[in-house]
Write an enzyme that holds these catalytic residues in place. Structure first.
Site, PDB file in Angstrom:
ATOM      1  N   HIS A  93      35.578  23.572  23.728  1.00  0.00           N
ATOM      2  CA  HIS A  93      36.701  24.192  24.087  1.00  0.00           C
ATOM      3  C   HIS A  93      37.975  24.138  24.859  1.00  0.00           C
ATOM      4  O   HIS A  93      37.644  22.898  26.396  1.00  0.00           O
ATOM      5  CB  HIS A  93      36.224  26.128  24.164  1.00  0.00           C
ATOM      6  N   GLU A 164      40.388  22.453  16.424  1.00  0.00           N
ATOM      7  CA  GLU A 164      41.773  22.656  17.360  1.00  0.00           C
ATOM      8  C   GLU A 164      42.963  22.666  18.017  1.00  0.00           C
ATOM      9  O   GLU A 164      42.867  22.244  18.923  1.00  0.00           O
ATOM     10  CB  GLU A 164      41.163  23.819  18.321  1.00  0.00           C
ATOM     11  N   GLY A 170      46.454  30.171  21.149  1.00  0.00           N
ATOM     12  CA  GLY A 170      47.208  31.619  21.877  1.00  0.00           C
ATOM     13  C   GLY A 170      48.929  31.577  21.575  1.00  0.00           C
ATOM     14  O   GLY A 170      49.354  32.145  22.632  1.00  0.00           O
ATOM     15  N   SER A 210      45.723  30.545  16.360  1.00  0.00           N
ATOM     16  CA  SER A 210      46.360  31.579  15.834  1.00  0.00           C
ATOM     17  C   SER A 210      46.025  31.765  14.937  1.00  0.00           C
ATOM     18  O   SER A 210      46.971  31.940  13.465  1.00  0.00           O
ATOM     19  CB  SER A 210      47.791  30.891  16.231  1.00  0.00           C
TER      20      SER A 210
HETATM   21  C1  PEP Z   1      40.414  29.966  20.634  1.00  0.00           C
HETATM   22  O1  PEP Z   1      40.464  29.803  21.360  1.00  0.00           O
HETATM   23  O2  PEP Z   1      39.344  29.423  20.357  1.00  0.00           O
HETATM   24  C2  PEP Z   1      41.432  30.497  19.569  1.00  0.00           C
HETATM   25  C3  PEP Z   1      41.264  29.749  18.141  1.00  0.00           C
HETATM   26  O3  PEP Z   1      42.040  31.186  20.136  1.00  0.00           O
HETATM   27  P1  PEP Z   1      43.658  31.892  19.480  1.00  0.00           P
HETATM   28  O4  PEP Z   1      43.322  32.373  17.912  1.00  0.00           O
HETATM   29  O5  PEP Z   1      44.091  32.934  20.072  1.00  0.00           O
HETATM   30  O6  PEP Z   1      45.514  30.805  19.124  1.00  0.00           O
END
Ligand code: PEP
Length: 253
Positions: A93, A164, A170, A210
């Protein structure tokens, strides 16, 4: 494996036993939306308790250590999270890569131990905004993955990839459908090369950054998006289940 969208909640460093009611609500409701596969990754301290509550949803860990055991005060091994009830672990991550300076070599070691402990892997990748603005996003993400994709024969059962974009996590920002489609297509190409098209077709590529009930349907309808890794919106059963409902209503579902 790949036939159902996979919706995974990453609770990050959130949740005490008071959150168990949310896990219970997610689990009860998930039984009504069987077109989606639903899972949560609570903090280590709640894995066992959520595992005991859950009948329907999958339970995972957010990380594990790169060693099997030993003198690592405060750390948790892959075998420990498996023993607590985790069935998968999120590795690589961007918050681990940034906050703990995790290298690809460490991530690879974690993947190896996690597989030995019988866990499935959600392997995360994603570029920073600066990398995207330079036009290097695709090359960067493929390089990250090439360095960490495990050489296993059962990737279809054991592996999920999560794309991601770091700048979307976030922040309330999401990548455009066009950019998501292009990145997922490129990742699929690499999975085809690595595992062969038949196995690759079974490996889901999640999008994370998000995702919320309001944008979930659009994101989950993008070709090659096999589900979502959800941070903030997974902390309340109401918003997380909004995403699960959207997943069970998308055409691919
Ligand atoms: C994450 O941390 O894997 C993530 C996608 O966070 P968020 O949905 O808050 O952007």
């Amino acid at each position: 494996m790949a036939d159902r969208p996979y919706i995974v909640g990453n609770w990050k460093m959130n949740g005490t036993r008071a959150m168990l009611s949310e896990a219970r609500a997610i689990d009860r409701a998930a039984q009504r939306y069987m077109k989606a596969e639903v899972a949560v990754a609570p903090p280590y301290t709640l894995i066992h308790a959520v595992h005991r509550e859950a009948e329907q949803i999958g339970i995972g860990a957010q990380d594990c250590h790169a060693d099997v055991d030993g003198a690592h005060t405060g750390d948790i091994s892959a075998a420990m999270v498996a023993d607590a009830g985790a069935k998968f672990v999120i590795l690589g991550h961007s918050e681990r890569r940034a906050d703990h300076k995790e290298s690809n070599a460490q991530i690879n070691a974690k993947i190896g131990h996690a597989l030995e402990a019988g866990l499935r892997i959600i392997l995360c990748c994603g570029e920073t905004l600066a990398t995207r603005e330079k036009g290097d996003a695709e090359a960067f993400v493929l390089k990250q993955l090439k360095a960490s994709l495990p050489k296993i024969e059962d990737a279809a059962e054991r592996l999920t990839v999560a794309y991601e974009p770091v700048w979307a996590i976030g922040t309330g920002k999401t990548a455009t459908p066009k950019d998501i489609a292009a990145m997922h297509k490129a990742i699929r190409g690499l999975l085809d090369e690595t595992y062969g098209p038949e196995v690759s077709a079974e490996v889901r590529i999640l999008y994370g950054g998000s995702v919320k009930p309001e944008n979930a349907k659009e994101i989950l309808s993008i070709p090659e998006v096999g589900g979502a890794l959800v941070g903030g919106a997974s902390l309340s059963s109401e918003s997380f289940l909004g995403i699960v409902v959207a997943a069970s209503e998308t055409e691919e579902a």
